[in-house]
Design a protein around this motif. Structure first.
Motif, PDB file in Angstrom:
ATOM      1  N   MET A   1     -20.451 -11.954  -5.936  1.00 58.70           N
ATOM      2  CA  MET A   1     -19.479 -10.818  -5.799  1.00 58.70           C
ATOM      3  C   MET A   1     -19.963  -9.482  -5.069  1.00 58.70           C
ATOM      4  O   MET A   1     -20.791  -8.991  -5.443  1.00 58.70           O
ATOM      5  CB  MET A   1     -18.670 -10.361  -6.914  1.00 58.70           C
ATOM      6  N   ASN A   2     -19.029  -9.151  -3.793  1.00 55.48           N
ATOM      7  CA  ASN A   2     -19.679  -8.097  -2.976  1.00 55.48           C
ATOM      8  C   ASN A   2     -19.137  -6.871  -3.550  1.00 55.48           C
ATOM      9  O   ASN A   2     -18.296  -6.947  -4.647  1.00 55.48           O
ATOM     10  CB  ASN A   2     -19.159  -8.231  -1.253  1.00 55.48           C
ATOM     11  N   LYS A   3     -19.632  -5.840  -3.287  1.00 58.10           N
ATOM     12  CA  LYS A   3     -19.381  -4.528  -3.926  1.00 58.10           C
ATOM     13  C   LYS A   3     -17.940  -4.160  -3.727  1.00 58.10           C
ATOM     14  O   LYS A   3     -17.102  -3.803  -4.674  1.00 58.10           O
ATOM     15  CB  LYS A   3     -20.199  -3.337  -3.226  1.00 58.10           C
ATOM     16  N   TYR A   4     -17.407  -4.575  -2.510  1.00 60.92           N
ATOM     17  CA  TYR A   4     -15.729  -4.180  -2.448  1.00 60.92           C
ATOM     18  C   TYR A   4     -15.183  -5.368  -2.986  1.00 60.92           C
ATOM     19  O   TYR A   4     -13.784  -5.191  -2.874  1.00 60.92           O
ATOM     20  CB  TYR A   4     -15.828  -4.027  -0.737  1.00 60.92           C
ATOM     21  N   GLN A   5     -15.652  -6.226  -3.653  1.00 60.93           N
ATOM     22  CA  GLN A   5     -14.849  -7.123  -4.387  1.00 60.93           C
ATOM     23  C   GLN A   5     -14.566  -6.811  -5.924  1.00 60.93           C
ATOM     24  O   GLN A   5     -14.011  -7.844  -6.504  1.00 60.93           O
ATOM     25  CB  GLN A   5     -15.146  -8.526  -4.245  1.00 60.93           C
ATOM     26  N   ARG A   6     -15.099  -5.818  -6.483  1.00 68.42           N
ATOM     27  CA  ARG A   6     -15.094  -5.447  -7.760  1.00 68.42           C
ATOM     28  C   ARG A   6     -14.168  -4.349  -8.152  1.00 68.42           C
ATOM     29  O   ARG A   6     -13.936  -3.261  -7.333  1.00 68.42           O
ATOM     30  CB  ARG A   6     -16.380  -4.926  -8.164  1.00 68.42           C
ATOM     31  N   VAL A   7     -13.482  -4.257  -9.222  1.00 77.14           N
ATOM     32  CA  VAL A   7     -12.721  -3.255  -9.754  1.00 77.14           C
ATOM     33  C   VAL A   7     -13.576  -2.385 -10.456  1.00 77.14           C
ATOM     34  O   VAL A   7     -14.098  -3.114 -11.766  1.00 77.14           O
ATOM     35  CB  VAL A   7     -11.447  -3.687 -10.244  1.00 77.14           C
ATOM     36  N   LEU A  33      -2.161  -7.690 -10.099  1.00 79.33           N
ATOM     37  CA  LEU A  33      -1.441  -6.502  -9.462  1.00 79.33           C
ATOM     38  C   LEU A  33      -1.556  -6.953  -7.868  1.00 79.33           C
ATOM     39  O   LEU A  33      -2.598  -6.781  -7.260  1.00 79.33           O
ATOM     40  CB  LEU A  33      -1.794  -5.205  -9.646  1.00 79.33           C
ATOM     41  N   ARG A  34      -0.445  -6.983  -7.274  1.00 80.06           N
ATOM     42  CA  ARG A  34      -0.660  -7.118  -5.735  1.00 80.06           C
ATOM     43  C   ARG A  34      -0.825  -5.837  -5.108  1.00 80.06           C
ATOM     44  O   ARG A  34      -0.155  -4.834  -5.303  1.00 80.06           O
ATOM     45  CB  ARG A  34       0.890  -7.632  -5.285  1.00 80.06           C
ATOM     46  N   THR A  35      -1.738  -5.784  -3.961  1.00 83.57           N
ATOM     47  CA  THR A  35      -2.091  -4.546  -3.344  1.00 83.57           C
ATOM     48  C   THR A  35      -1.926  -4.831  -1.944  1.00 83.57           C
ATOM     49  O   THR A  35      -2.318  -5.856  -1.378  1.00 83.57           O
ATOM     50  CB  THR A  35      -3.353  -4.169  -3.641  1.00 83.57           C
ATOM     51  N   GLU A  36      -1.151  -3.875  -1.126  1.00 86.28           N
ATOM     52  CA  GLU A  36      -0.726  -3.943   0.288  1.00 86.28           C
ATOM     53  C   GLU A  36      -2.032  -3.923   0.882  1.00 86.28           C
ATOM     54  O   GLU A  36      -2.830  -2.846   0.773  1.00 86.28           O
ATOM     55  CB  GLU A  36       0.241  -3.030   0.595  1.00 86.28           C
ATOM     56  N   GLY A  37      -2.201  -4.502   2.154  1.00 85.13           N
ATOM     57  CA  GLY A  37      -3.407  -4.261   3.164  1.00 85.13           C
ATOM     58  C   GLY A  37      -4.700  -4.294   2.636  1.00 85.13           C
ATOM     59  O   GLY A  37      -5.559  -4.030   3.118  1.00 85.13           O
ATOM     60  N   GLN A  38      -4.728  -5.359   1.820  1.00 87.21           N
ATOM     61  CA  GLN A  38      -6.033  -5.716   1.386  1.00 87.21           C
ATOM     62  C   GLN A  38      -6.740  -7.278   1.724  1.00 87.21           C
ATOM     63  O   GLN A  38      -5.847  -8.293   1.862  1.00 87.21           O
ATOM     64  CB  GLN A  38      -5.938  -5.764  -0.337  1.00 87.21           C
ATOM     65  N   GLU A  39      -7.587  -7.383   2.550  1.00 86.15           N
ATOM     66  CA  GLU A  39      -8.179  -8.604   2.966  1.00 86.15           C
ATOM     67  C   GLU A  39      -8.918  -9.461   2.007  1.00 86.15           C
ATOM     68  O   GLU A  39      -8.435 -10.714   2.214  1.00 86.15           O
ATOM     69  CB  GLU A  39      -9.050  -8.591   3.996  1.00 86.15           C
ATOM     70  N   GLU A  40      -9.271  -8.886   0.751  1.00 85.85           N
ATOM     71  CA  GLU A  40      -9.809  -9.884  -0.128  1.00 85.85           C
ATOM     72  C   GLU A  40      -9.359  -9.432  -1.563  1.00 85.85           C
ATOM     73  O   GLU A  40      -9.235  -8.221  -1.769  1.00 85.85           O
ATOM     74  CB  GLU A  40     -11.414  -9.685  -0.103  1.00 85.85           C
ATOM     75  N   PHE A  41      -9.353 -10.422  -2.437  1.00 81.72           N
ATOM     76  CA  PHE A  41      -9.067  -9.889  -3.832  1.00 81.72           C
ATOM     77  C   PHE A  41     -10.195  -9.156  -4.452  1.00 81.72           C
ATOM     78  O   PHE A  41     -11.455  -9.031  -3.966  1.00 81.72           O
ATOM     79  CB  PHE A  41      -8.863 -11.258  -4.647  1.00 81.72           C
ATOM     80  N   ARG A  42      -9.755  -8.493  -5.540  1.00 74.88           N
ATOM     81  CA  ARG A  42     -10.652  -7.713  -6.156  1.00 74.88           C
ATOM     82  C   ARG A  42     -10.869  -8.259  -7.766  1.00 74.88           C
ATOM     83  O   ARG A  42      -9.741  -8.643  -8.121  1.00 74.88           O
ATOM     84  CB  ARG A  42     -10.669  -6.235  -6.219  1.00 74.88           C
ATOM     85  N   ASP A  74      -9.089 -20.493  -3.288  1.00 77.84           N
ATOM     86  CA  ASP A  74      -7.473 -20.878  -3.741  1.00 77.84           C
ATOM     87  C   ASP A  74      -6.780 -19.689  -4.489  1.00 77.84           C
ATOM     88  O   ASP A  74      -5.754 -19.706  -4.786  1.00 77.84           O
ATOM     89  CB  ASP A  74      -7.697 -22.177  -4.980  1.00 77.84           C
ATOM     90  N   LEU A  75      -7.320 -18.497  -4.448  1.00 87.02           N
ATOM     91  CA  LEU A  75      -6.977 -17.372  -4.925  1.00 87.02           C
ATOM     92  C   LEU A  75      -6.123 -16.615  -4.012  1.00 87.02           C
ATOM     93  O   LEU A  75      -6.662 -16.720  -2.896  1.00 87.02           O
ATOM     94  CB  LEU A  75      -7.745 -16.484  -5.683  1.00 87.02           C
ATOM     95  N   ARG A  76      -5.166 -16.012  -4.328  1.00 89.30           N
ATOM     96  CA  ARG A  76      -4.516 -15.028  -3.486  1.00 89.30           C
ATOM     97  C   ARG A  76      -5.239 -13.860  -3.066  1.00 89.30           C
ATOM     98  O   ARG A  76      -5.978 -13.306  -3.989  1.00 89.30           O
ATOM     99  CB  ARG A  76      -3.077 -14.487  -4.149  1.00 89.30           C
ATOM    100  N   LYS A  77      -5.432 -13.643  -1.848  1.00 90.84           N
ATOM    101  CA  LYS A  77      -6.284 -12.514  -1.286  1.00 90.84           C
ATOM    102  C   LYS A  77      -5.748 -11.068  -1.654  1.00 90.84           C
ATOM    103  O   LYS A  77      -6.538 -10.161  -1.508  1.00 90.84           O
ATOM    104  CB  LYS A  77      -6.509 -12.471   0.410  1.00 90.84           C
ATOM    105  N   ASP A  78      -4.307 -10.800  -1.694  1.00 90.73           N
ATOM    106  CA  ASP A  78      -3.885  -9.674  -1.667  1.00 90.73           C
ATOM    107  C   ASP A  78      -3.804  -9.238  -3.096  1.00 90.73           C
ATOM    108  O   ASP A  78      -2.833  -8.348  -3.323  1.00 90.73           O
ATOM    109  CB  ASP A  78      -2.494  -9.532  -1.038  1.00 90.73           C
ATOM    110  N   MET A  79      -4.422  -9.389  -3.991  1.00 99.58           N
ATOM    111  CA  MET A  79      -4.360  -9.065  -5.348  1.00 99.58           C
ATOM    112  C   MET A  79      -5.555  -8.411  -6.040  1.00 99.58           C
ATOM    113  O   MET A  79      -6.820  -8.578  -5.601  1.00 99.58           O
ATOM    114  CB  MET A  79      -4.089 -10.377  -6.556  1.00 99.58           C
TER     115      MET A  79
END
Length: 114
Positions: A1-7, A33-42, A74-79
Motif C-alpha cells: 500500500m502506497n502512502k497516499y492509499q492510507r488513512v 465513506l465516499r469521497t469526491e475527486g479521489q482516484e484511489e481508495f484509502r 474489485d473495490l470502489r476507488k472513490d471510497m
C-alpha cells in the motif's frame, strides 16, 4: 500500500466514523465513506490491544493488507475504508480472513461481483 492509499490521521479516522456507514460480521467491522475527486481508495486498519500481543496484532494487519491488496481491482476507488478487527480475527488464518472481508464488503456493496 502506497502512502497516499492510507488513512493515517485521527481527523480522517473520525470523519469516516462520523459520516460513513458501518457493516459488521464476527471478525471485522468496516466503515466506508465516499469521497469526491479521489482516484484511489484509502484504507485504515485498527486492531485494539485487547485482541492480543503485538505479534498477533501485526499478523492481523498483515493479513488484512494482503487481502485488500488482492481485492484492490474489485473495490470502489472513490471510497475511504476503515477496517476494525474484532477478537475473533486473532484465531483465523489468511484465507479465512480474506473470505470474511469479501463477505463484509459484499454486504457493504463496495465490491464488484465476479
Amino acid at each position: 500500500m502506497n502512502k497516499y492509499q492510507r488513512v493515517k490521521k485521527n481527523e480522517e479516522f473520525q470523519r469516516v466514523f462520523k459520516h460513513g456507514k458501518s457493516f459488521a460480521n464476527r471478525q471485522f467491522v468496516i466503515y466506508s465513506l465516499r469521497t469526491e475527486g479521489q482516484e484511489e481508495f484509502r484504507l485504515g486498519i485498527s486492531v485494539s490491544k485487547k485482541i492480543g500481543n503485538a505479534v498477533t496484532r501485526n499478523r492481523i494487519k498483515r493479513y488484512v493488507r494482503q487481502a485488500v491488496h488482492e481485492l484492490k481491482d474489485d473495490l470502489r476507488k472513490d471510497m475511504d475504508y476503515i477496517i476494525i478487527a474484532r477478537s475473533q480475527a486473532a484465531s483465523i488464518d489468511f484465507h479465512t480472513t480474506k473470505k470474511s472481508l469479501i463477505h463484509i464488503m459484499r454486504i457493504a456493496k463496495v465490491l464488484r461481483k465476479k
